[in-house]
Design a protein around this motif. Structure first.
Motif, short mmCIF file in Angstrom:
data_model
loop_
_atom_site.label_atom_id
_atom_site.label_comp_id
_atom_site.label_asym_id
_atom_site.label_seq_id
_atom_site.Cartn_x
_atom_site.Cartn_y
_atom_site.Cartn_z
N ALA A 102 0.85 -1.20 0.00
CA ALA A 102 0.00 0.00 0.00
C ALA A 102 0.88 1.24 0.00
N GLY A 103 0.57 2.17 -0.88
CA GLY A 103 1.39 3.37 -1.02
C GLY A 103 1.10 4.44 0.02
N GLU A 104 0.01 4.28 0.77
CA GLU A 104 -0.37 5.27 1.77
C GLU A 104 -1.32 4.63 2.76
N ASP A 105 -1.49 5.29 3.90
CA ASP A 105 -2.54 4.85 4.82
C ASP A 105 -3.88 5.02 4.13
N ILE A 106 -4.70 3.98 4.17
CA ILE A 106 -6.02 4.06 3.55
C ILE A 106 -7.04 4.32 4.65
N VAL A 107 -7.50 5.56 4.69
CA VAL A 107 -8.44 6.02 5.71
C VAL A 107 -9.75 6.35 5.01
N THR A 108 -10.83 5.76 5.46
CA THR A 108 -12.10 5.97 4.77
C THR A 108 -13.27 5.87 5.73
N LEU A 109 -14.42 6.30 5.26
CA LEU A 109 -15.64 6.26 6.05
C LEU A 109 -16.21 4.85 6.03
N VAL A 110 -16.48 4.31 7.22
CA VAL A 110 -16.93 2.93 7.33
C VAL A 110 -18.22 2.87 8.14
N ARG A 111 -19.21 2.17 7.61
CA ARG A 111 -20.47 1.96 8.33
C ARG A 111 -20.26 0.93 9.44
N ASP A 112 -20.95 1.09 10.54
CA ASP A 112 -20.85 0.13 11.65
C ASP A 112 -21.13 -1.28 11.15
N GLY A 113 -20.25 -2.21 11.52
CA GLY A 113 -20.44 -3.61 11.17
C GLY A 113 -19.99 -3.99 9.78
N TYR A 142 -13.91 -2.69 -0.69
CA TYR A 142 -15.31 -3.10 -0.67
C TYR A 142 -15.72 -3.29 0.78
N PHE A 143 -16.95 -2.88 1.08
CA PHE A 143 -17.49 -3.07 2.42
C PHE A 143 -18.80 -3.83 2.30
N ASN A 144 -18.78 -5.06 2.85
CA ASN A 144 -19.93 -5.97 2.71
C ASN A 144 -20.34 -6.11 1.26
N GLY A 145 -19.35 -6.19 0.37
CA GLY A 145 -19.60 -6.40 -1.04
C GLY A 145 -19.86 -5.14 -1.84
N GLU A 146 -20.01 -4.01 -1.17
CA GLU A 146 -20.29 -2.75 -1.87
C GLU A 146 -18.99 -1.98 -2.08
N GLU A 147 -18.72 -1.57 -3.33
CA GLU A 147 -17.46 -0.90 -3.66
C GLU A 147 -17.43 0.51 -3.09
N ALA A 148 -16.31 0.84 -2.42
CA ALA A 148 -16.13 2.19 -1.89
C ALA A 148 -15.64 3.12 -2.99
N GLU A 149 -15.86 4.39 -2.80
CA GLU A 149 -15.48 5.37 -3.80
C GLU A 149 -13.95 5.53 -3.82
N GLY A 150 -13.39 5.63 -5.03
CA GLY A 150 -11.96 5.90 -5.18
C GLY A 150 -11.10 4.65 -5.17
N SER A 151 -9.83 4.83 -5.53
CA SER A 151 -8.84 3.75 -5.49
C SER A 151 -7.55 4.32 -4.91
N TYR A 152 -6.65 3.41 -4.50
CA TYR A 152 -5.44 3.83 -3.80
C TYR A 152 -4.22 3.17 -4.45
N PRO A 153 -3.07 3.87 -4.45
CA PRO A 153 -1.90 3.35 -5.17
C PRO A 153 -1.23 2.17 -4.48
N ILE A 154 -0.66 1.29 -5.31
CA ILE A 154 0.17 0.18 -4.84
C ILE A 154 1.58 0.41 -5.37
N LEU A 155 2.57 0.27 -4.48
CA LEU A 155 3.96 0.53 -4.84
C LEU A 155 4.77 -0.77 -4.84
N LEU A 156 5.84 -0.75 -5.63
CA LEU A 156 6.79 -1.87 -5.64
C LEU A 156 7.75 -1.70 -4.48
N SER A 157 7.83 -2.70 -3.61
CA SER A 157 8.74 -2.66 -2.48
C SER A 157 10.05 -3.34 -2.87
N TRP A 158 11.06 -2.54 -3.15
CA TRP A 158 12.37 -3.05 -3.60
C TRP A 158 13.45 -2.17 -3.00
N ASP A 159 14.46 -2.82 -2.38
CA ASP A 159 15.52 -2.06 -1.70
C ASP A 159 16.67 -1.68 -2.62
#
Length: 285
Positions: free
Chosen positions: A162-173, A203-220
């Motif tokens: 994950a390229g960043e902390d993924i912080v989003t609005l989540v419904r209870d449960g 996805y939350f309980n099968g429902e897609e959340a708005e937006g997408s987030y970057p994935i990075l290559l972890s290589w030293d």
């Protein structure tokens, strides 16, 4: 679309709640604006042109004495024309969670079930529900491994994170799941530290959340040795043979029969060789 600056009705005026929310969000970046909308009262001092004037915010639900007051209210802007109805854009904050709520086209309750402006009352309903049933959560940490990506012409695999902390609005449960979109492999020439190689969708309980987030290559940055052409050719041949055994049943059956014939005939052939040798060593009379 705006045809004038004062906001009174015009046949070519039009907007949506999302339009107003976007304008409001931009305005909130201005500290002076935030200070102004948070005021409930203000006194204009006397000048040579007018006497002192006391102002009071006209959104009654912003006051604690109102039955539909919420402590999360920061402030906002109301509006009304006969054509647009009663409108209200409100900003609220509570426990580190903030919302912009926009109500358009409401009117006074004709049935008098509620004694007041329905834009204000429905704002109370929406925000009460949101703060009760939703929360902002960190569902994925920056650097968390989301998959593996192979290096072309190599047995090496590298983590996709994950390229960043993924912080989003989540419904209870609601249970978060995710879906990653990354290539199966990457060539050495394309490799770069923290290179963006894909994205993750939530996805939350099968429902897609708005937006997408970057994935990075972890290589030293450690050099990776790739296989030579001879090694690749041998692997290709081995895979081809393996593929035949997996997909061609007739070939497999014939191959097994051939092995059986060899195993059966081999002892007979050896016995005949031994017998032949014995005959060739007998003395001649």
């Amino acid at each position: 679309n705006f045809e004038n600056a004062h906001g009174l009705h015009h046949p070519n005026h039009y907007s949506s709640p999302k339009d107003i929310a976007l304008l409001f969000e931009e305005a909130l970046n201005n500290e002076t604006f935030r200070e102004i909308i948070s005021l409930r009262n203000y006194t204009l001092p006397e000048t040579s042109h007018h006497q002192e004037r006391k102002l009071r915010h006209t959104v009654s639900t912003y006051y604690e004495t109102n039955d539909f007051y919420l402590p999360c209210y920061v402030g906002g802007k109301s509006g009304f024309t006969n054509q647009a109805g009663r409108c209200l854009a409100t900003y609220s904050e509570e426990n580190g969670v903030s919302y912009i709520s926009v109500l358009l086209g409401a009117n006074m309750d004709n049935n008098r079930k509620y004694p007041g402006n329905m834009a204000q009352i429905e704002t109370h309903t929406l925000l009460s529900y949101a703060y009760e049933h939703f929360d902002v959560k960190t569902v994925m940490k920056k650097g968390e491994t989301l998959g593996k990506i192979g290096v072309t012409d190599s047995d090496k695999t590298l983590p996709a994170v994950a390229g960043e902390d993924i912080v989003t609005l989540v419904r209870d449960g609601a249970e978060p799941t995710y879906e990653v979109d990354i290539p199966k492999e990457i060539s050495v020439t394309e490799m770069k530290k923290d290179k963006e190689i894909g994205s993750v969708r939530l996805y939350f309980n099968g429902e897609e959340a708005e937006g997408s987030y970057p994935i990075l290559l972890s290589w030293d940055g450690t050099p990776i040795t790739t296989k030579s052409a001879i090694e690749k050719g041998a692997e290709t041949a081995a895979k081809a043979v393996s593929g035949i055994f997996k997909t061609d049943r007739v070939f497999v059956i014939l191959f097994i029969l051939l092995l059986l014939v060899i195993f059966i005939c081999l002892p007979i052939f050896r016995a005949m060789q031994i017998l032949h040798k014995k005959k060739s060593h007998r003395p001649k009379h």
